[in-house]
Design an enzyme around this catalytic site. Structure first.
Site, PDB file in Angstrom:
ATOM      1  N   GLU A  90       0.778  -1.146   0.105  1.00  0.00           N
ATOM      2  CA  GLU A  90       0.178   0.213  -0.063  1.00  0.00           C
ATOM      3  C   GLU A  90       0.733   1.316   0.034  1.00  0.00           C
ATOM      4  O   GLU A  90       1.789   1.378   0.764  1.00  0.00           O
ATOM      5  CB  GLU A  90      -0.891  -0.119   1.325  1.00  0.00           C
ATOM      6  CG  GLU A  90      -1.625   1.251   1.308  1.00  0.00           C
ATOM      7  CD  GLU A  90      -2.683   1.442   2.647  1.00  0.00           C
ATOM      8  OE1 GLU A  90      -3.567   0.508   2.768  1.00  0.00           O
ATOM      9  OE2 GLU A  90      -2.490   2.390   3.363  1.00  0.00           O
ATOM     10  N   THR A 137      -4.005   4.731  -1.509  1.00  0.00           N
ATOM     11  CA  THR A 137      -4.888   5.362  -0.876  1.00  0.00           C
ATOM     12  C   THR A 137      -5.691   6.526  -1.285  1.00  0.00           C
ATOM     13  O   THR A 137      -5.185   7.179  -2.294  1.00  0.00           O
ATOM     14  CB  THR A 137      -4.244   5.763   0.694  1.00  0.00           C
ATOM     15  OG1 THR A 137      -3.408   6.731   0.665  1.00  0.00           O
ATOM     16  CG2 THR A 137      -3.869   4.415   1.487  1.00  0.00           C
ATOM     17  N   ARG A 157     -15.343   3.165   3.749  1.00  0.00           N
ATOM     18  CA  ARG A 157     -16.191   4.303   4.322  1.00  0.00           C
ATOM     19  C   ARG A 157     -15.602   5.560   4.328  1.00  0.00           C
ATOM     20  O   ARG A 157     -15.941   6.639   3.778  1.00  0.00           O
ATOM     21  CB  ARG A 157     -16.807   3.792   5.625  1.00  0.00           C
ATOM     22  CG  ARG A 157     -17.736   4.883   6.091  1.00  0.00           C
ATOM     23  CD  ARG A 157     -18.297   4.189   7.276  1.00  0.00           C
ATOM     24  NE  ARG A 157     -19.558   4.915   7.842  1.00  0.00           N
ATOM     25  CZ  ARG A 157     -19.553   5.925   8.901  1.00  0.00           C
ATOM     26  NH1 ARG A 157     -18.205   5.974   9.182  1.00  0.00           N
ATOM     27  NH2 ARG A 157     -20.376   6.311   9.480  1.00  0.00           N
ATOM     28  N   GLY A 158     -14.118   5.556   4.707  1.00  0.00           N
ATOM     29  CA  GLY A 158     -13.651   6.774   4.900  1.00  0.00           C
ATOM     30  C   GLY A 158     -13.500   7.358   6.100  1.00  0.00           C
ATOM     31  O   GLY A 158     -14.850   7.253   6.831  1.00  0.00           O
ATOM     32  N   ALA A 171     -19.318   1.324   3.315  1.00  0.00           N
ATOM     33  CA  ALA A 171     -18.392   0.819   2.325  1.00  0.00           C
ATOM     34  C   ALA A 171     -19.101  -0.267   1.399  1.00  0.00           C
ATOM     35  O   ALA A 171     -18.866  -0.178   0.266  1.00  0.00           O
ATOM     36  CB  ALA A 171     -17.351   0.180   3.026  1.00  0.00           C
ATOM     37  N   HIS A 191     -13.358  -2.234  14.994  1.00  0.00           N
ATOM     38  CA  HIS A 191     -13.406  -0.669  14.652  1.00  0.00           C
ATOM     39  C   HIS A 191     -13.452  -0.028  15.688  1.00  0.00           C
ATOM     40  O   HIS A 191     -14.289  -0.152  16.424  1.00  0.00           O
ATOM     41  CB  HIS A 191     -14.275  -0.337  13.494  1.00  0.00           C
ATOM     42  CG  HIS A 191     -14.239   0.903  12.814  1.00  0.00           C
ATOM     43  ND1 HIS A 191     -14.689   2.132  13.653  1.00  0.00           N
ATOM     44  CD2 HIS A 191     -13.575   1.482  11.559  1.00  0.00           C
ATOM     45  CE1 HIS A 191     -14.372   3.125  12.757  1.00  0.00           C
ATOM     46  NE2 HIS A 191     -14.049   2.794  11.647  1.00  0.00           N
ATOM     47  N   ASP A 234     -18.055  -6.213  13.667  1.00  0.00           N
ATOM     48  CA  ASP A 234     -17.385  -5.948  12.301  1.00  0.00           C
ATOM     49  C   ASP A 234     -17.409  -7.137  11.455  1.00  0.00           C
ATOM     50  O   ASP A 234     -17.130  -7.199  10.324  1.00  0.00           O
ATOM     51  CB  ASP A 234     -15.790  -5.928  12.896  1.00  0.00           C
ATOM     52  CG  ASP A 234     -15.776  -4.499  13.276  1.00  0.00           C
ATOM     53  OD1 ASP A 234     -15.676  -3.334  12.911  1.00  0.00           O
ATOM     54  OD2 ASP A 234     -15.740  -4.084  14.848  1.00  0.00           O
ATOM     55  N   LYS A 250     -20.570  -6.787   3.374  1.00  0.00           N
ATOM     56  CA  LYS A 250     -19.599  -6.290   2.310  1.00  0.00           C
ATOM     57  C   LYS A 250     -19.580  -7.523   1.307  1.00  0.00           C
ATOM     58  O   LYS A 250     -19.491  -7.236   0.071  1.00  0.00           O
ATOM     59  CB  LYS A 250     -18.314  -6.036   2.904  1.00  0.00           C
ATOM     60  CG  LYS A 250     -18.168  -4.616   3.745  1.00  0.00           C
ATOM     61  CD  LYS A 250     -16.962  -4.411   4.169  1.00  0.00           C
ATOM     62  CE  LYS A 250     -16.913  -3.173   5.198  1.00  0.00           C
ATOM     63  NZ  LYS A 250     -15.631  -2.937   5.835  1.00  0.00           N
ATOM     64  N   GLN A 296      -7.141  -4.046   8.816  1.00  0.00           N
ATOM     65  CA  GLN A 296      -6.303  -2.821   9.466  1.00  0.00           C
ATOM     66  C   GLN A 296      -5.101  -3.628  10.172  1.00  0.00           C
ATOM     67  O   GLN A 296      -4.929  -4.849  10.321  1.00  0.00           O
ATOM     68  CB  GLN A 296      -7.240  -2.595  10.745  1.00  0.00           C
ATOM     69  CG  GLN A 296      -6.530  -1.441  11.561  1.00  0.00           C
ATOM     70  CD  GLN A 296      -6.161  -0.152  10.974  1.00  0.00           C
ATOM     71  OE1 GLN A 296      -5.207  -0.109  10.174  1.00  0.00           O
ATOM     72  NE2 GLN A 296      -7.131   0.735  10.799  1.00  0.00           N
TER      73      GLN A 296
HETATM   74  P1  FAD Z   1     -17.862   0.277   6.859  1.00  0.00           P
HETATM   75  O1  FAD Z   1     -17.645  -0.735   6.266  1.00  0.00           O
HETATM   76  O2  FAD Z   1     -19.047   1.148   6.494  1.00  0.00           O
HETATM   77  O3  FAD Z   1     -18.009   0.298   8.418  1.00  0.00           O
HETATM   78  C1  FAD Z   1     -16.948  -0.647   9.083  1.00  0.00           C
HETATM   79  C2  FAD Z   1     -17.275  -0.665  10.524  1.00  0.00           C
HETATM   80  O4  FAD Z   1     -16.888   0.732  10.971  1.00  0.00           O
HETATM   81  C3  FAD Z   1     -18.470  -1.022  11.260  1.00  0.00           C
HETATM   82  O5  FAD Z   1     -18.091  -2.285  11.619  1.00  0.00           O
HETATM   83  C4  FAD Z   1     -18.713  -0.428  12.204  1.00  0.00           C
HETATM   84  O6  FAD Z   1     -18.427  -0.689  13.413  1.00  0.00           O
HETATM   85  C5  FAD Z   1     -17.777   1.010  12.191  1.00  0.00           C
HETATM   86  N1  FAD Z   1     -18.233   2.386  11.998  1.00  0.00           N
HETATM   87  C6  FAD Z   1     -17.827   3.106  11.239  1.00  0.00           C
HETATM   88  N2  FAD Z   1     -18.438   4.442  11.414  1.00  0.00           N
HETATM   89  C7  FAD Z   1     -19.148   4.242  12.428  1.00  0.00           C
HETATM   90  C8  FAD Z   1     -20.070   5.107  13.007  1.00  0.00           C
HETATM   91  N3  FAD Z   1     -20.245   6.360  12.850  1.00  0.00           N
HETATM   92  N4  FAD Z   1     -20.801   4.547  14.096  1.00  0.00           N
HETATM   93  C9  FAD Z   1     -20.654   3.371  14.210  1.00  0.00           C
HETATM   94  N5  FAD Z   1     -19.944   2.431  13.633  1.00  0.00           N
HETATM   95  C10 FAD Z   1     -19.317   2.901  12.900  1.00  0.00           C
HETATM   96  N6  FAD Z   1      -9.683   5.702   4.800  1.00  0.00           N
HETATM   97  C11 FAD Z   1      -9.534   6.628   4.068  1.00  0.00           C
HETATM   98  O7  FAD Z   1      -9.898   7.976   4.140  1.00  0.00           O
HETATM   99  N7  FAD Z   1      -8.877   6.529   2.868  1.00  0.00           N
HETATM  100  C12 FAD Z   1      -8.157   5.120   2.430  1.00  0.00           C
HETATM  101  O8  FAD Z   1      -7.803   5.223   1.287  1.00  0.00           O
HETATM  102  C13 FAD Z   1      -8.383   4.424   3.521  1.00  0.00           C
HETATM  103  N8  FAD Z   1      -8.139   2.771   3.453  1.00  0.00           N
HETATM  104  C14 FAD Z   1      -8.081   1.993   4.113  1.00  0.00           C
HETATM  105  C15 FAD Z   1      -7.415   0.581   3.957  1.00  0.00           C
HETATM  106  C16 FAD Z   1      -7.474  -0.448   4.967  1.00  0.00           C
HETATM  107  C17 FAD Z   1      -7.169  -1.543   4.587  1.00  0.00           C
HETATM  108  C18 FAD Z   1      -8.159   0.008   6.153  1.00  0.00           C
HETATM  109  C19 FAD Z   1      -8.349  -1.150   7.061  1.00  0.00           C
HETATM  110  C20 FAD Z   1      -8.698   1.049   6.316  1.00  0.00           C
HETATM  111  C21 FAD Z   1      -8.734   2.348   5.540  1.00  0.00           C
HETATM  112  N9  FAD Z   1      -9.341   3.367   5.831  1.00  0.00           N
HETATM  113  C22 FAD Z   1      -9.064   4.511   4.581  1.00  0.00           C
HETATM  114  C23 FAD Z   1      -9.820   3.966   6.805  1.00  0.00           C
HETATM  115  C24 FAD Z   1     -11.468   3.535   6.733  1.00  0.00           C
HETATM  116  O9  FAD Z   1     -11.830   4.402   5.921  1.00  0.00           O
HETATM  117  C25 FAD Z   1     -12.132   3.836   8.160  1.00  0.00           C
HETATM  118  O10 FAD Z   1     -11.487   2.891   9.104  1.00  0.00           O
HETATM  119  C26 FAD Z   1     -13.480   3.925   8.243  1.00  0.00           C
HETATM  120  O11 FAD Z   1     -13.866   4.444   9.426  1.00  0.00           O
HETATM  121  C27 FAD Z   1     -14.289   2.299   8.152  1.00  0.00           C
HETATM  122  O12 FAD Z   1     -14.170   2.060   6.741  1.00  0.00           O
HETATM  123  P2  FAD Z   1     -15.008   0.766   6.256  1.00  0.00           P
HETATM  124  O13 FAD Z   1     -14.999   0.784   5.122  1.00  0.00           O
HETATM  125  O14 FAD Z   1     -14.848  -0.404   7.210  1.00  0.00           O
HETATM  126  O15 FAD Z   1     -16.528   1.198   6.804  1.00  0.00           O
END
Ligand code: FAD
Length: 325
Positions: free
Chosen positions: A16, A47, A106-107, A126, A175, A184, A191, A202
């Site tokens: 990455e 990213t 999700r970001g 996501a 998370h 999670d 997903k 992570q």
């Molecule tokens: P989702 O699948 O939508 O949610 C996953 C988990 O998030 C859920 O289990 C839930 O527990 C928790 N969650 C998130 N928000 C909330 C909320 N408001 N309330 C309750 N629960 C919540 N971020 C970037 O901006 N750019 C990147 O390029 C990027 N790359 C990444 C790559 C990897 C391999 C990983 C592990 C993370 C990356 N992230 C990146 C970070 C990621 O966007 C955040 O961790 C985000 O908060 C969760 O993303 P997700 O896609 O898993 O979300």
């Protein structure tokens, strides 16, 4: 450096990168990418900055990988700040550039913004982004038309549309904002149902974190590969920053060793050895691949690959003594 396993057939690995944030970083990135590419990764992911802030620079790095290496680039995309229409256009733009592998996340809120979900836009999770990527590709890709012989002479048949690969994030230690321990796993299952074909975790510091999570995910019906994400942490400052960003608990012994090391080279060796040990435990526990967070430098991740016996270009790749850990 120890080499505990010779792995055949070769275990896949990937890297990455993040888009450069300064001119100096931009200037040195091509050399880093070339060194990483020579190691033979399955893909290199790039990213996507908070709120789409890195759209252009992410695309530039992805294009460089596409055009100047033989490695497949994987584009991270986020839900942050986009309407359906904008997200649609963004995905289309990446597909038009030739990118066919995505990591849909999700970001996180842009720095300085208030907690809550209003930073997101039309897409809330996501899973919705995974669906959108597949939908855009389906609308965009024409069926390929190929000639075939029929009883009436030459006819045409339509072969399948080209597919995209869509990876998602997974959180072995939960998370930071999860409400319950198994949330999670439920989210990862959702997903997968939405069309994710692969998960990348992570970072974490203990093999059992990953192995227990995979076992629980499999029992819950997750079948897609779950690739462990590893970062060789080679200084106390880096460790502090990584813990801040990921919300992971401090690995006490690694933190102590890094703090008491007497030189930068010793810190580097400690971080690399820690990742080699972790990677060996993960592979012994049947991890299907390794995903290495590079922090845009090659030396530490290539040393880890060499240490676990996965490097195609040992030592040669490690010659840049100028690169800091
Ligand atoms: P989702 O699948 O939508 O949610 C996953 C988990 O998030 C859920 O289990 C839930 O527990 C928790 N969650 C998130 N928000 C909330 C909320 N408001 N309330 C309750 N629960 C919540 N971020 C970037 O901006 N750019 C990147 O390029 C990027 N790359 C990444 C790559 C990897 C391999 C990983 C592990 C993370 C990356 N992230 C990146 C970070 C990621 O966007 C955040 O961790 C985000 O908060 C969760 O993303 P997700 O896609 O898993 O979300």
């Amino acid at each position: 450096m120890s080499q505990e396993h010779t792995r055949t057939p070769r275990t896949p690995f990937s890297f990455e990168l993040f888009p450069p944030r300064s001119q100096a970083a931009q200037d040195s990135l091509p050399d880093t990418i070339q060194k990483l590419a020579r190691a033979g990764p399955e893909f290199i992911s790039v990213t996507f900055g908070a709120g789409g802030s890195s759209r252009e620079s992410s695309l530039d790095v992805l294009r460089y990988i596409l055009e100047r290496t033989s490695v497949q680039p994987m584009a991270h995309l986020t839900c942050v700040g986009s309407s359906h229409h904008e997200a649609n256009r963004l995905v289309r733009e990446f597909l038009d550039a030739g990118v066919t592998s995505f990591l849909a996340v999700r970001g996180d809120p842009p720095r300085g913004s208030v907690e809550g979900d209003h930073f997101l836009g039309d897409l809330g999770t996501a899973s919705e982004l995974v669906q959108l990527i597949h939908r855009v590709q389906t609308e965009r890709a024409q069926y390929a038309t190929v000639p075939s012989r029929t009883s009436a002479g030459l006819g045409q048949i339509r072969s399948a549309r080209p597919k995209v690969r869509v990876a998602v994030a997974a959180f072995p230690n939960g998370h930071p904002r999860s409400h319950r321990p198994d949330q999670d796993i439920d989210v990862l299952l959702a997903k997968q149902t939405s069309g994710a074909t692969l998960a990348i975790t992570q970072l974490f510091f203990h093999a059992d974190d990953y192995l227990d999570f995979v076992a629980a995910a499999r029992s819950a019906g997750v079948t897609i590969p779950i690739i462990p994400g590893l970062m060789p942490v080679t200084s106390p400052t880096r460790l502090t920053r990584v813990l801040e960003l990921s919300g992971e608990r401090e690995p006490v012994e690694l933190a102590r060793q890094l703090e008491t090391a007497e030189s930068l080279e010793e810190q580097f060796a400690i971080g690399v050895e820690h990742s080699i040990r972790l990677a060996n435990e993960l592979l012994a526990g049947d991890a299907p691949a390794l995903h290495l967070y590079t922090h845009n430098t090659h030396r530490a991740v290539l040393s880890v690959l060499e240490g676990v016996g996965l490097s195609e270009t040992p030592s040669a790749a490690l010659t840049n003594s100028k690169e800091s850990a």
